[in-house]
Every structure is written in C-alpha cells, then in structure tokens.
Motif scaffolding. Structure first.
Motif, short mmCIF file in Angstrom:
data_model
loop_
_atom_site.label_atom_id
_atom_site.label_comp_id
_atom_site.label_asym_id
_atom_site.label_seq_id
_atom_site.Cartn_x
_atom_site.Cartn_y
_atom_site.Cartn_z
N TYR A 110 0.86 -1.18 0.00
CA TYR A 110 0.00 0.00 0.00
C TYR A 110 0.90 1.24 0.00
CZ TYR A 110 -3.12 3.61 1.77
OH TYR A 110 -3.82 4.77 1.93
N ARG A 112 0.31 4.58 0.25
CA ARG A 112 0.02 5.86 0.88
C ARG A 112 0.00 5.73 2.40
NH1 ARG A 112 -3.00 9.24 -2.96
NH2 ARG A 112 -3.92 10.14 -1.10
N ARG A 113 -0.61 6.71 3.08
CA ARG A 113 -0.49 6.69 4.54
C ARG A 113 -1.83 6.89 5.24
NH1 ARG A 113 4.07 9.52 2.72
NH2 ARG A 113 6.00 8.36 3.01
N SER A 114 -2.89 6.41 4.64
CA SER A 114 -4.19 6.48 5.31
C SER A 114 -4.43 5.17 6.06
CB SER A 114 -5.29 6.68 4.28
OG SER A 114 -6.50 6.12 4.77
N HIS A 115 -4.75 5.27 7.36
CA HIS A 115 -5.03 4.06 8.14
C HIS A 115 -6.09 3.20 7.49
CE1 HIS A 115 -2.94 5.13 11.71
NE2 HIS A 115 -3.66 6.20 11.92
N PHE A 116 -7.17 3.90 7.15
CA PHE A 116 -8.38 3.16 6.83
C PHE A 116 -8.22 2.43 5.51
CE2 PHE A 116 -8.79 7.28 8.88
CZ PHE A 116 -8.75 6.80 10.17
N ASP A 117 -7.67 3.15 4.53
CA ASP A 117 -7.35 2.51 3.26
C ASP A 117 -6.30 1.43 3.47
OD1 ASP A 117 -8.94 3.74 1.48
OD2 ASP A 117 -7.30 4.48 0.22
N HIS A 131 -13.58 -4.14 -1.29
CA HIS A 131 -14.14 -4.31 0.06
C HIS A 131 -14.97 -5.58 0.21
CE1 HIS A 131 -13.58 0.23 0.40
NE2 HIS A 131 -12.77 -0.32 1.26
N ASP A 248 -2.21 4.00 17.05
CA ASP A 248 -1.89 5.26 16.36
C ASP A 248 -1.23 6.24 17.32
OD1 ASP A 248 -1.80 6.92 14.22
OD2 ASP A 248 -3.83 7.68 14.47
N HIS A 250 0.65 9.07 17.85
CA HIS A 250 1.21 10.34 17.39
C HIS A 250 1.86 11.12 18.52
CE1 HIS A 250 -0.17 10.63 13.20
NE2 HIS A 250 -1.22 9.94 13.59
N ASN A 251 1.47 10.84 19.75
CA ASN A 251 2.09 11.54 20.88
C ASN A 251 2.24 10.58 22.05
OD1 ASN A 251 -0.50 11.23 21.76
ND2 ASN A 251 -0.77 13.32 22.47
N ASN A 297 8.46 12.49 16.13
CA ASN A 297 7.91 13.82 15.81
C ASN A 297 8.06 14.77 16.98
OD1 ASN A 297 5.84 13.35 17.59
ND2 ASN A 297 4.29 12.95 16.02
N ASP A 303 4.64 9.74 13.26
CA ASP A 303 3.53 9.92 12.32
C ASP A 303 3.46 8.73 11.36
OD1 ASP A 303 2.56 12.41 13.32
OD2 ASP A 303 4.31 13.40 12.47
N HIS A 304 2.49 8.77 10.48
CA HIS A 304 2.26 7.62 9.59
C HIS A 304 3.44 7.36 8.65
CE1 HIS A 304 -2.37 8.28 9.96
NE2 HIS A 304 -1.74 8.27 11.12
N ARG A 338 11.90 9.25 4.74
CA ARG A 338 11.25 9.39 6.04
C ARG A 338 10.83 8.10 6.72
NH1 ARG A 338 5.90 12.38 6.76
NH2 ARG A 338 4.75 10.54 7.42
#
Lengths: 381, 456
Positions: A110, A112-117, A131, A248, A250-251, A297, A303-304, A338
């Motif tokens: 995959y 890209r960086r979308s979780h859901f996709d 799907h 997820d 991020h922090n 970060n 991040d993703h 990255r």
C-alpha cells in the motif's frame, strides 16, 4: 513418535528445504487434528521500530533521541541486531523456545499513509482495493467444506469476506431470546435472503459458543481467551480473526505503546493457554497496516509511515530467528527520506504460511494473493 | 398502500429518524415541505457544561491534586479526590452524549438531528483518556450544531479550532521547526516540532477524501499552516479553549495543492482551510457521503451530481444541499436500500415507542452491546455507514435479544405502532407476522426486527 520429534529428526538428518514439500504433506495426513490459523490485525499502525528495536543501527538512536532511551535498558534480546520492547515478555519466551518469528521491514505494498485505506488493503490482499473479498476469505474457500471460520467481531471484516464459512461472534451480556421468537423470525425472513442467512449464522454460532460468553467485553486479552476456547476442540473453529485497535501513537508513544504491547503479549499468552494441546497445530499471524516515521515527531510520538513488522507465532512455527531484510535507517535508505523501507511483502509471508500450514498449492495461493507469490523460506516445522 | 402514504413513510424513515406517533399523518400532506421545514436548528439542554466549563472544572481538580501532593495528604484522601474527578469526567460524557440522543428521539425535526449525527461522525472524535472523555461530546454541540445550516467552510473552521479536535488529533502541541519557540527558546532542545495527525485527517477525512489528489508534501504544508493552533492551559493561562500561539507558528509561505498562501499568523491556516472547504473534490467527497448516508450504500451518481452542483452554486451551503436532496426525484424510490446503523435502530425504536425516561446506564449499555457507543468509534474516520459493517449474524442476534427484553417490559399495541411508523398494507409478510403473533411481546419483536423496520 510425536510429530514434532519426527520432524526434528528429519531436520537433523537432511536438508529440510528438499524434503519440505512431499515429506511434510505425507506427515500432515497422519495428523488428525485440524491445522488452525489465527489472524490478528493491529489497527492504527504499530511502530515497528519501537517494538522490534534495531539495536545496532546507529541512525536509530539519532532519529529517536527521546523514544530510544526510554526503553533501551530493558530490551529483550533477539539476535545480534534486534531486541524486543520490554513489554513483550511472553512473546520473547516464545521466540526463545523457537515458536515465534518476528519479521522486520515488511509492507503490504500500500503506497500511501491512510489508516483506513491501509487496513482495507491489508485485509483485501489485492493490488487494488476490493471491500467485498478478503485474502483469508479466498483462502477459506479453498479449504474443505466443513472448515469453520470465526471473526471475533460484530460483523464480517474485509479479511474474511467472500467466504461462506465465516460466522461472527462477540461477547454480549444480554440474555438470549426465547426459541419461539427465533422460529417466528425465521418465518418472517423467508423472503429476505440476507436476514435469513444472518439469523441462521447467528444461531449456529450461539450454539457453538455455548457458555463461553465472557462478562467482560472488548479487552484483547478476554477476546483472545474466548477465541482460544472456540478454537480448542476437534470440531471447533479452524480459523479465527481478532483485531486490536489503539496503535496510532502520534504523541506520548512511550507510555501508550507500552500499554498496547503489554495487551498484545497477554492476549497471545491467553490464546495459547486456552488452545492447550491445539497450540501445537496453530499458527498466529499478527500484522498492522503500515509502519510509522523513522524519526520521532515533535510531540513524543511518530507519524504515519510505510515499512513495518509482523509476527508469526505458534506451536507449528519453526521460529527463533528474525526474518526479513534490514534496509538500514540512513537517510538514503529510507522510503521517501522518512519511513522504514519495506523490503519484503506481508502477503508473500502470509502466502508462505498458507502454503506450508494449510498445504495450499501455488496455483491456489495465486488466487489468494494474485500479485505476491509465496516465499519459500521455511516457516512451519 | 397509497402513494402519498408511502411517500410519508419514506420521509419519516429514510430522511428522518423514524416516525413518532402522529408524524405520518403530518408528513402525508406534503412530505417534501414537511422535511424542508425540519432544517431548523437543533436545541440542546443549555444547563449542561460547555467545553470551557469542563476545562475550568478539570483545572480545579488539577489544583487539588497538586495541593494534595504538596501537603502530603493521606493516600486515602488523594484517592477520594481522584474518584470525584473521575466521576465528573464520566458524568459529563454521559450527560452530554445522551442529551443528543434523547433530544433526537423527542424531536419534531429529526432530519436536522440526523444531519448532526452525520457531521458529528464525519468529524469523529473519540472519548479516550480523561480530557477527551470529558470534552468529546462538546465538539458537536459547539462547532457542528452551530454551523449545521451554514456553509461547510464555517463548520470546518469551527471544528478545526475546537479544543476537542485539536486535542484528539494532537495539534495542540504541534509547532513549527523554524518557529520562534524552536529557534529561540530552550524548549527547542526538548524536541518540540511538527505533528501531522490533524492535517492529514483534514485532507483525507474532512475535506478532499483519500483519493482527493493530495500528496505527503501537502500534508506537511497544511500541518505547518496550522502550527500554533492550540488549546489554552487553564491552570497556567487566564483562558480556556482555543488559543493561537504565535511563537509556535512556522513562518513563511505555504504551498498547498499548488496554491501559494502568503498570509501571516493564524490567517494562513484559515485561508488554507477555506481553500480546502471550497475545493471541487471536497464537494464531491461530502455530497457522495451524504447520499450514501441518507439514500444508498451505492450512491446514484446523478443524484450526487445534483448535490455537488448545488454545493458549488451556494458556496457549500449545507442547508441548500440538503434541500436539493429532499427535492430530487432520485431520493424517493420505494425500495429500501439503507440498513440502519445500531444508533439509528435504537433512535427509531424509541421514537416508535415513546418512553417517559431513558436511563443513561441502559442506553450506554445497549449502544455498547451493539458496537456503537457514542464517541467510541476509536478512529477519526468515525463509525462505518455501510450495511456490511453492521449486518453480522451476531449483531442480528444481539438486536433480537435486546428487542425481546425491551418488548417484555413494554405493553404496547404492535399493530398501532406498525401503522404509526411503517403504515404497511396487509399484503406484507410483516403485517401478517405482527397481527398473527402469539403474544404481545412477540408481535412487537416481529415489528422491530422486520426487514422493513431494520431498513429505511
């Protein structure tokens, strides 16, 4: 002679690679217990670099000035180059007893960086999103008619779609309705194909689950425990899927990932305990949609990203080594400057499990993963 | 079944949250007009705390905690104080989230409440951790409801500045690598910097959609554009809620989707968000989602186009877009294509069978059992709006069990309720199952679990 010892003898006397296919197939016919697979999806993109730590990669410490030292003192050693996060105690034990394979720098492809996709992609197993069909559903369709599969969820996740062998189960504290209500509803749904098949499915699973209903709800360790119970008998479920959210980070990653990994570790331990002797014939595959940025970060998280890690565990696994090719974390070695570069395919590893554990042939695997042929590395003992 | 009657049923069920007793009669006169009149503001219980109230209260608890530490109070006392704080957090969450639910089931303009649910889920935040549990539900009350019939850019800006969204997607401490903070202060050494989370979800989930044509570079540019958009620390600062921290803003021009933004300070991020709100791909993405929500999992592209056109003519005015949906012929087909989510199933059940009181605890237990507890989607994508995510065998069994329990507690005439909500004719299977049921309880279960009641 016990099967494992038999195979160990084989391994000691000849090249396993040569013997692998015909010999193992013959052995498997002698075994009456079904081969079980448990598929665990970690939703939210687990930070593999904080989980399977590349201890000898100098850039790791440079990229993660806050995150790396937070666990450095308590790491659990795996190989010369890698160590587990301190929370993975049980999984570390499995590794030492050669029942677990961590695989580094994997990706589903995959881009890209979308979780859901990314999750849908991981579950679908195709190069374009669909799907309505999942890789595990397609694999299940290749198994015998009486193979039973269970999603520990309220609805069928994409992974298991397109197979009619799947039912869903999720613990509930509600009292069951009366028999006559079910009968009347069966009658009411006679012209509604979807509802009547769902009702049938629900009734079947309820019968199968019996009194395994747990009072607690939703915690991974409890779900894993119930899942183990449903798997653990000769007529039980052959294949199950579990999901765990919350990755997820991020922090505040140090605290959050510690909690997540502890939960995962306890869940695997609970699953194993409930499986009992069936653990020997079980493979657990754990994967996540993608990895996270190599560099930490500005808010103590990541991040993703892209490249991540996966685990293959179970009594049936020939474990005890870290698999995958480490690409390095120097700037030019990263994906898009990255992310950890994925060097092997999540799907090819899963394909290898299906081939070696469920004995699916290459042609069948090509239907399950049309774009990712199975690796030939031996994963199953 | 007469045509007008069927249109009234569609109006109340497909567009609204299911008919209350008497509503089908009202809708019958002119179903479209009846719906259009429902596009009026939603009203909450004003006595419940706002996000500012919540922050002030949490800050008080923090002060007590610090005081306790300083005075070395007994562990017992500290535990007691902590319990009080936890209770406040849980109660706030439950009261706010159930207020929305209860208002929606009692409402005469359930279409507006449905639209609120849609955008609340579009801008999904989860009640995880202390602060988020206490403030998650204030986002829909303060940023979404207030802009429900305005232009989409107003809503987007309000949401992106709301402390619940800023906290949930970690923007409150996202600062520019070249900001004053990073270059001049000692804090820089502690590794302050950018966090991409909110920017990415604005692009992927709130505006353009994942296939909306943005790149990783756009994510970073937007993240830099909204650096310094933060939440006040009501203990240290004499403020609550949104605060713009100029010293954390990344300086310089930003380039988003090929367009350069030269604005300074907070204006830059605002201009970028306005640009995104009015991008054609945003219109397409949200109109598609709206049609999917109200009409069908597989939206008719002609219908989507009608909405997109209206969106572009009106600068993304949500009310006008909804009117276009109501007035389109494509939305009124007789086939029921939508399967209700658990929340909608419960809302329509409670509307069909009005209750004097709904107990918070029971409500949360039920929604939790059905897998859709308010503000517990666990992901910024919100809850799914597709049948296949809610129609599992187990989900059906839970509904049957719950409905049976509910029906056994209530004495109602199922035939009347059927006439009030679905107005089915005697040729329907469901009609027969209800009138021929062996008990009152069974009749009610047959109605609520019927194919017609589960869909709309």
């Amino acid at each position: 002679m016990k099967r494992r010892q038999f195979i160990k003898t084989l391994g000691a006397s000849a090249s396993l690679v040569l013997l692998q296919t015909p010999a193992l197939a013959a052995v498997n016919k002698l075994v009456s217990k079904p081969k079980k697979i448990v598929w665990v999806v970690l939703r939210g993109a687990m930070d593999s670099l904080h989980t399977i730590v590349p201890i000898t990669d100098k850039n790791y410490h440079v990229l993660r000035p806050k995150l790396a030292p937070s666990i450095a003192n308590d790491l659990l050693p795996l190989s010369t180059d890698f160590a587990f996060h301190p929370a993975l105690k049980h999984m570390h034990g499995l590794y030492k007893s050669k029942q677990l394979l961590p695989i580094v720098a994997v990706g589903s492809g995959y881009p890209r960086r979308s979780h859901f996709d990314g999750q849908d992609y991981l579950e679908s197993g195709l190069s374009s999103l669909d799907h309505d069909t999942g890789w595990l559903g397609r694999a299940l369709n290749e198994m015998t008619a009486n193979t039973k599969a269970l999603a520990v969820a309220n609805s069928v996740p994409i992974s298991m779609r397109s197979s009619s062998k799947v039912s869903t189960w999720y613990p509930s504290r509600l009292k069951d309705a009366d028999e006559n209500i079910y009968e009347a509803l069966m009658n009411l749904y006679q012209n509604d194909e979807m509802l009547s098949s769902r009702l049938q499915e629900g009734l079947n699973t309820q019968e199968m689950a019996g009194n395994t209903s747990t009072k607690k709800k939703g915690k991974f360790v409890d779900l894993a425990k119930s899942c183990g119970k449903l798997l653990a008998n000769n007529d039980g479920v052959d294949c199950a899927m579990l999901e765990v959210g919350g990755w997820d980070t991020h922090n505040n990653q140090t605290v959050r990932l510690n909690r997540q990994l502890e939960g995962l570790d306890q869940g695997i331990a609970a699953l194993q305990a409930e499986l009992g002797e069936y653990w020997q014939d079980t493979v657990v595959i754990v994967a996540t949609e993608f990895g996270r940025t190599a560099k930490e970060n500005g808010t103590g998280g990541t991040d993703h990203g892209t490249g991540s890690a996966m685990f293959i565990a179970g009594g049936a696994v020939q474990g005890g080594k870290v698999l995958g090719d480490w690409p390095g974390l120097a700037k030019e070695q990263l994906f898009n400057n990255r992310d950890l570069m994925p060097t092997t395919s999540t799907f090819s590893w899963i394909g290898a499990v299906l081939q070696q554990h469920w004995q699916l042939d290459s042609k069948t695997i090509a239907n399950v993963f049309p774009d990712n042929p199975a690796y030939t590395t031996q994963l199953i003992s | 079944m007469s045509t007008t009657n069927s249109k009234a049923t569609i109006a109340a069920n497909r567009f609204g949250l299911g008919a209350k007793p008497g509503e089908l009669e009202l809708a019958k006169q002119n179903p479209k007009k009846w719906l259009a009149a429902q596009l009026t503001p939603v009203v909450f219980d004003q006595n419940l705390p706002s996000s500012n109230d919540v922050f002030l209260q949490l800050s008080k608890y923090q002060a007590i905690k610090r005081q306790n530490k300083k005075n070395k109070v007994s562990e017992e006392q500290d535990k007691k104080d902590n319990k009080v704080r936890q209770k406040f957090i849980q109660t706030t969450y439950r009261k706010l989230a159930s207020d929305t639910f209860v208002q929606s089931i009692n409402s005469d303009n359930s279409l507006a409440w449905r639209l609120l649910d849609f955008f609340s889920n579009h801008f999904s935040v989860s009640a995880n951790g202390n602060v988020m549990t206490a403030i998650a539900a204030t986002l829909e009350r303060e940023a979404i409801a207030a802009n429900l019939f305005n232009n989409f850019e107003d809503m987007l800006l309000a949401v992106s500045k709301h402390p619940a969204m800023l906290t949930y997607l970690n923007n409150e401490r996202s600062f520019g690598p070249n900001s004053k903070l990073a270059t001049k202060s000692k804090k820089a050494k502690k590794g302050v910097g950018l966090n991409e989370n909110l920017a990415r979800e604005i692009l992927e989930l709130h505006t353009l959609g994942v296939k909306g044509g943005y790149s990783q570079a756009d994510v970073i540019e937007l993240a830099k554009g909204i650096t310094g958009w933060s939440v006040a620390n009501s203990h240290k600062e004499d403020a609550t809620g949104f605060i713009y921290r100029a010293w954390g803003k990344e300086p310089g021009n930003r380039v988003l989707l090929g367009k350069t933004y030269k604005q300074k300070g907070i204006k830059q991020g605002e201009a970028m968000l306005k640009g995104l709100a009015n991008h054609p791909n945003t219109a397409k993405f949200i109109c598609h989602k709206l049609v999917k929500h109200f009409i069908s999992d597989n939206p008719d592209s002609q219908l989507v186009d009608i909405l997109v056109k209206r969106w572009q003519e009106t600068g993304g005015n949500i009310k006008e877009v909804m009117l276009a949906l109501i007035n389109s012929e494509q939305a009124w087909h007789v086939e029921q294509e939508k399967f209700k989510t658990p929340r909608e199933f419960l809302q329509s059940t409670y509307r069909a069978l009005p209750q004097n009181t709904i107990k918070f605890k029971q409500l949360f237990f039920t929604l939790n059992t059905f897998g859709q507890q308010p503000f517990q989607a666990g992901s910024p994508a919100g809850f799914s709006d597709e049948q296949q995510d809610w129609d599992g065998g187990n989900a059906l069994m839970s509904k049957i069990d719950w409905t049976t329990l509910y029906a056994s507690r209530i004495r109602s005439n199922a035939e009347n309720i059927m006439n009030n909500t679905l107005a089915l004719a005697s040729s329907h299977n469901t009609y027969k199952a209800v009138v021929r049921a062996e008990s009152r309880k069974q009749a009610l279960v047959m109605l609520l679990m019927s194919p017609e009641f589960l869909r709309r």
